[in-house]
Design a protein around this motif. Structure first.
Motif, PDB file in Angstrom:
ATOM      1  N   TYR A 277     -42.028  21.373 -71.964  1.00 25.32           N
ATOM      2  CA  TYR A 277     -40.595  21.170 -72.178  1.00 25.32           C
ATOM      3  C   TYR A 277     -40.295  20.957 -73.671  1.00 25.32           C
ATOM      4  CZ  TYR A 277     -40.949  20.017 -67.155  1.00 25.32           C
ATOM      5  OH  TYR A 277     -41.226  20.026 -65.813  1.00 25.32           O
ATOM      6  N   GLU A 278     -41.184  20.260 -74.359  1.00 24.38           N
ATOM      7  CA  GLU A 278     -40.999  20.041 -75.795  1.00 24.38           C
ATOM      8  C   GLU A 278     -41.075  21.356 -76.565  1.00 24.38           C
ATOM      9  OE1 GLU A 278     -43.355  16.974 -77.602  1.00 24.38           O
ATOM     10  OE2 GLU A 278     -43.240  15.676 -75.833  1.00 24.38           O
ATOM     11  N   TRP A 279     -42.025  22.191 -76.192  1.00 27.08           N
ATOM     12  CA  TRP A 279     -42.168  23.475 -76.894  1.00 27.08           C
ATOM     13  C   TRP A 279     -40.979  24.386 -76.613  1.00 27.08           C
ATOM     14  CZ3 TRP A 279     -47.979  23.795 -75.232  1.00 27.08           C
ATOM     15  CH2 TRP A 279     -48.732  22.988 -76.086  1.00 27.08           C
ATOM     16  N   ARG A 280     -40.456  24.331 -75.403  1.00 31.70           N
ATOM     17  CA  ARG A 280     -39.253  25.119 -75.093  1.00 31.70           C
ATOM     18  C   ARG A 280     -38.110  24.674 -76.003  1.00 31.70           C
ATOM     19  NH1 ARG A 280     -36.648  27.932 -70.819  1.00 31.70           N
ATOM     20  NH2 ARG A 280     -34.558  28.423 -71.589  1.00 31.70           N
ATOM     21  N   LYS A 281     -38.005  23.376 -76.221  1.00 32.92           N
ATOM     22  CA  LYS A 281     -36.940  22.858 -77.081  1.00 32.92           C
ATOM     23  C   LYS A 281     -37.107  23.348 -78.523  1.00 32.92           C
ATOM     24  CE  LYS A 281     -34.399  18.613 -78.179  1.00 32.92           C
ATOM     25  NZ  LYS A 281     -34.235  18.894 -79.605  1.00 32.92           N
ATOM     26  N   VAL A 282     -38.353  23.465 -78.972  1.00 38.60           N
ATOM     27  CA  VAL A 282     -38.601  24.000 -80.321  1.00 38.60           C
ATOM     28  C   VAL A 282     -38.013  25.397 -80.436  1.00 38.60           C
ATOM     29  CG1 VAL A 282     -40.379  24.817 -81.927  1.00 38.60           C
ATOM     30  CG2 VAL A 282     -40.667  22.616 -80.760  1.00 38.60           C
ATOM     31  N   LEU A 283     -38.259  26.226 -79.432  1.00 37.32           N
ATOM     32  CA  LEU A 283     -37.759  27.600 -79.467  1.00 37.32           C
ATOM     33  C   LEU A 283     -36.237  27.647 -79.355  1.00 37.32           C
ATOM     34  CD1 LEU A 283     -40.785  28.179 -79.138  1.00 37.32           C
ATOM     35  CD2 LEU A 283     -40.169  30.082 -77.627  1.00 37.32           C
ATOM     36  N   ASP A 284     -35.689  26.852 -78.444  1.00 30.12           N
ATOM     37  CA  ASP A 284     -34.232  26.856 -78.273  1.00 30.12           C
ATOM     38  C   ASP A 284     -33.518  26.325 -79.517  1.00 30.12           C
ATOM     39  OD1 ASP A 284     -34.565  27.886 -75.768  1.00 30.12           O
ATOM     40  OD2 ASP A 284     -34.106  26.041 -74.690  1.00 30.12           O
ATOM     41  N   LEU A 289     -30.360  27.393 -84.462  1.00 28.29           N
ATOM     42  CA  LEU A 289     -30.273  27.279 -85.916  1.00 28.29           C
ATOM     43  C   LEU A 289     -30.188  28.642 -86.592  1.00 28.29           C
ATOM     44  CD1 LEU A 289     -30.433  25.452 -88.455  1.00 28.29           C
ATOM     45  CD2 LEU A 289     -32.934  25.750 -88.359  1.00 28.29           C
ATOM     46  N   LYS A 290     -31.016  29.579 -86.125  1.00 28.17           N
ATOM     47  CA  LYS A 290     -31.120  30.878 -86.791  1.00 28.17           C
ATOM     48  C   LYS A 290     -30.255  31.960 -86.151  1.00 28.17           C
ATOM     49  CE  LYS A 290     -34.453  29.634 -89.695  1.00 28.17           C
ATOM     50  NZ  LYS A 290     -34.413  29.779 -91.167  1.00 28.17           N
ATOM     51  N   GLY A 291     -29.824  31.723 -84.900  1.00 27.51           N
ATOM     52  CA  GLY A 291     -29.053  32.741 -84.209  1.00 27.51           C
ATOM     53  C   GLY A 291     -29.954  33.832 -83.645  1.00 27.51           C
ATOM     54  N   GLY A 292     -29.316  34.869 -83.139  1.00 25.26           N
ATOM     55  CA  GLY A 292     -30.076  35.987 -82.589  1.00 25.26           C
ATOM     56  C   GLY A 292     -30.400  35.798 -81.120  1.00 25.26           C
ATOM     57  N   GLU A 293     -31.331  36.588 -80.640  1.00 19.13           N
ATOM     58  CA  GLU A 293     -31.673  36.614 -79.231  1.00 19.13           C
ATOM     59  C   GLU A 293     -32.611  35.468 -78.862  1.00 19.13           C
ATOM     60  OE1 GLU A 293     -31.463  41.440 -78.636  1.00 19.13           O
ATOM     61  OE2 GLU A 293     -33.328  40.551 -79.365  1.00 19.13           O
ATOM     62  N   ASP A 294     -32.713  35.213 -77.560  1.00 19.23           N
ATOM     63  CA  ASP A 294     -33.597  34.160 -77.075  1.00 19.23           C
ATOM     64  C   ASP A 294     -35.039  34.413 -77.513  1.00 19.23           C
ATOM     65  OD1 ASP A 294     -31.547  32.868 -75.845  1.00 19.23           O
ATOM     66  OD2 ASP A 294     -32.099  33.433 -73.798  1.00 19.23           O
ATOM     67  N   ARG A 295     -35.720  33.350 -77.916  1.00 21.49           N
ATOM     68  CA  ARG A 295     -37.177  33.384 -78.098  1.00 21.49           C
ATOM     69  C   ARG A 295     -37.772  32.729 -76.855  1.00 21.49           C
ATOM     70  NH1 ARG A 295     -33.510  33.576 -82.482  1.00 21.49           N
ATOM     71  NH2 ARG A 295     -34.571  34.380 -84.344  1.00 21.49           N
ATOM     72  N   ILE A 296     -38.837  33.289 -76.328  1.00 20.89           N
ATOM     73  CA  ILE A 296     -39.253  32.891 -74.983  1.00 20.89           C
ATOM     74  C   ILE A 296     -40.675  32.329 -74.925  1.00 20.89           C
ATOM     75  CG2 ILE A 296     -37.699  34.576 -73.961  1.00 20.89           C
ATOM     76  CD1 ILE A 296     -40.173  36.286 -73.288  1.00 20.89           C
ATOM     77  N   LEU A 297     -40.900  31.525 -73.871  1.00 19.47           N
ATOM     78  CA  LEU A 297     -42.219  30.981 -73.556  1.00 19.47           C
ATOM     79  C   LEU A 297     -42.676  31.501 -72.198  1.00 19.47           C
ATOM     80  CD1 LEU A 297     -42.189  27.148 -74.379  1.00 19.47           C
ATOM     81  CD2 LEU A 297     -43.348  28.963 -75.644  1.00 19.47           C
ATOM     82  N   LEU A 298     -43.887  32.005 -72.144  1.00 18.74           N
ATOM     83  CA  LEU A 298     -44.513  32.428 -70.893  1.00 18.74           C
ATOM     84  C   LEU A 298     -45.731  31.536 -70.689  1.00 18.74           C
ATOM     85  CD1 LEU A 298     -44.637  36.273 -71.671  1.00 18.74           C
ATOM     86  CD2 LEU A 298     -42.648  34.873 -71.140  1.00 18.74           C
ATOM     87  N   ALA A 299     -45.900  30.994 -69.502  1.00 19.85           N
ATOM     88  CA  ALA A 299     -46.973  30.027 -69.260  1.00 19.85           C
ATOM     89  C   ALA A 299     -48.036  30.602 -68.340  1.00 19.85           C
ATOM     90  CB  ALA A 299     -46.398  28.748 -68.662  1.00 19.85           C
ATOM     91  N   GLU A 300     -49.282  30.603 -68.813  1.00 24.80           N
ATOM     92  CA  GLU A 300     -50.394  31.030 -67.958  1.00 24.80           C
ATOM     93  C   GLU A 300     -50.869  29.835 -67.143  1.00 24.80           C
ATOM     94  OE1 GLU A 300     -54.964  32.728 -68.098  1.00 24.80           O
ATOM     95  OE2 GLU A 300     -54.277  31.151 -69.430  1.00 24.80           O
TER      96      GLU A 300
END
Length: 565
Positions: A277-284, A289-300
């Motif tokens: 959840y913390e890492w997802r918040k880093v990406l969101d 801040l930077k704008g643009g498209e979603d940056r995503i997390l995929l979990a194995e």
């Protein structure tokens, strides 16, 4: 029908119709990841562009990005490309911010990103937070107890041997995934360090705040380089119980094996969900801040379904955009229509509301689809996956039906899993077009002369063209959306998938099947696989066929349904 004519009809169908509009352009950009077919590249085996090492590289990947667009792929995740001693083929990282020279340079990586953005392919990196290489500066400093690095890894004094108290023993019975104790003694530090994988891969200590900050910084570093997201490796292993308790023993299993224990204290710990959840918040936060498209997390994660769902998020916190769904790995040569329906419904029924399904058939750690389910059914299974709602993830080479190689008794052998990592088969030239002038790092599969991209492009019902047809169909009829999806059993061996007016029949059995159809429907054949005797454009009227559709063994039949009256 003439093969060239059949191919022409296929191409007309794919490119003639308008794509269904499913949301606004702004929403499309934001949620691109929900409507994407993903593709895993194993960099060492994809393309060697210079013929110097016999190992795939970043320039080779850059040169093949147009192929991904050709087959309907819009995002690819790369197995690790970071600096590494290569004990575990790059999953032992000695510098998280450097490209390994084996694959090229940072300049080569930046050129790859630039080209990917030009043609519209998202690049997702493998993020390996659970451990580093023992050659990483952090580990060396931790061994030396350098200030600030003392607790970067999981260290323990061990316990005295009751027979000889001058000898220290591991603190508990925890096992390595690769067999044996998960603890190794470091003579210099006079302590054991913990490693869930090879001893050269010491586990990082995520109870240390500095380690958490280091990993967040690494994510931000690569986001600044322009990547579109991360696939997180070995997610359930990230935390272990702080009290180092013995795990329950499973009887009748070799005690050296990982499977000899019930991993209640080293797998899917509560803190692991929180760090995701913390890492997802880093990406969101970065996207805000930077704008643009979603940056995503995929979990194995190979966790049980109910546990896996927690990785999506909980209590208002967002987690991975999706945890990989390996449920289709359960299908085998003897699976019935009920099995196919059950596995799909098992995932959909437990998935949190509002989340997006995903489907995976293979990866670098599991035998290829052909080896698991047989040549006759492998392409059927690919087409079945591509008929399902949500996201699909394809392992390189599955689209042409590549199979495991036999590993020779030679210097090739390093990891039994290398059998599913052989060089991509591009053409019938030497080394299948993967490299030239040098020996490839792994042998090319012996069938490369007859099974390769170049040949399959010319065959209308090849694995490749069936794959391409399905990815176009997914886009055209919005297969990504679950609202227009239903799945049912047509017989003990036939699965019927319905997507709006598209009805797809899969005979997963080894005998011909008659499937009842509604009297008021007519079926136009849009496409089929190599096991069918139908032709594109055939019309099936219920009254002309005794109200049944006959399906041959392993046949896939794709139809467009309309009223016959």
């Amino acid at each position: 029908m003439d093969l060239k004519l059949l191919l022409a009809i296929l191409l007309v169908f794919i490119f003639s119709s308008k794509t269904v509009t499913i949301c606004s352009a702004e929403e499309n950009n934001k949620d691109w990841w929900k409507r994407t077919n993903y593709y895993q590249i194993y960099p060492k085996s994809f393309q060697d562009n210079d013929g110097k090492k016999g190992i795939g590289n970043l320039d080779g990947i850059r040169g093949r990005l147009s192929y991904l667009k050709e087959i309907g792929i819009n995002a690819t995740w790369l197995s690790p490309i970071f600096k590494s001693p290569m004990v575990d083929n790059g999953y032992d990282i000695s510098d998280f911010k450097q490209i390994d020279p084996l694959f090229g340079s940072m300049y080569a990586f930046e050129r790859l990103i630039e080209r990917a953005k030009e043609i519209g392919v998202k690049i997702i990196l493998d993020f390996v937070p659970n451990h580093s290489s023992d050659q990483h500066e952090w580990f060396k400093k931790s061994v030396e107890r350098e200030k600030g690095y003392e607790n970067y890894y999981v260290w323990h004094d061990g316990i005295p041997d009751k027979k000889n108290e001058s000898i220290r023993l591991p603190p508990n019975n925890w096992r390595s995934v690769f067999r044996g104790s998960a603890w190794t003694w470091n003579e210099k530090r006079k302590q054991f360090y913990y490693h869930q994988f090879y001893k050269q891969q010491p586990d990082l200590n995520f109870r240390e705040e500095k380690v958490k900050e280091e990993m967040k910084d690494i994510l931000t570093y690569w986001l600044e380089k322009g990547v579109d997201g991360f696939r997180i490796d070995a997610v359930p292993h990230i935390f272990e119980h702080k009290d180092f308790l013995d795990e329950p023993v499973i009887s009748n299993v070799d005690p050296e094996e990982y499977a000899s224990l019930n991993h209640t204290y080293t797998y899917d710990q509560n803190e692991t969900f929180e760090i995701i959840y913390e890492w997802r918040k880093v990406l969101d936060d970065y996207t805000k801040l930077k704008g643009g498209e979603d940056r995503i997390l995929l979990a194995e994660t190979y966790s049980p379904l109910d546990v896996k769902m927690k990785y999506y998020g909980a209590n208002g916190k967002k987690g991975a955009h999706f945890p990989f769904n390996f449920i289709l790995f359960n299908l085998n040569k003897k699976s019935t229509a009920s099995d196919y329906v059950k596995y799909v419904e098992d995932w959909i029924n437990v998935m949190p509301e509002g989340e997006t399904a995903n489907w995976v058939l293979g990866n670098h750690d599991n035998p290829r689809v052909v080896n698991r389910i047989g040549r006759d059914k492998a392409n059927l299974l690919n087409m079945f996956m591509l008929s399902l709602p949500g996201i699909t993830v394809t392992y390189y080479g599955e689209e042409i039906g590549m199979e495991n190689i036999e590993l020779p008794e030679s210097d090739y052998i390093k990891d039994v899993r290398d059998a599913e990592r052989s060089p991509m088969q591009w053409n019938d030239n030497e080394s299948a077009g993967f490299t030239r002038n040098v020996k490839p790092w792994l042998p090319v599969a012996p069938d490369y002369k007859t099974r390769n991209v170049k040949i399959q492009r010319q065959k209308p019902l090849s694995n490749l063209n069936q794959f391409k047809f399905m990815t176009k169909l997914r886009e055209k009829y919005n297969f990504f959306d679950s609202k227009n999806f239903s799945i049912k059993k047509g017989s003990e061996s036939v699965v019927i998938v319905t997507r709006s007016e598209i009805e797809i029949f899969f005979n997963v059995g080894t005998t011909s099947q008659n499937v009842k159809i509604d009297w008021y429907k007519k079926f136009e054949v849009l496409f089929m696989n190599e096991h069918s005797n139908r032709r594109i454009g055939d019309i099936i009227y219920p009254s002309d066929s005794n109200y049944v559709i006959k399906l041959l063994p392993n046949e896939v039949l794709i139809t467009k349904v309309s009223s016959s009256y």
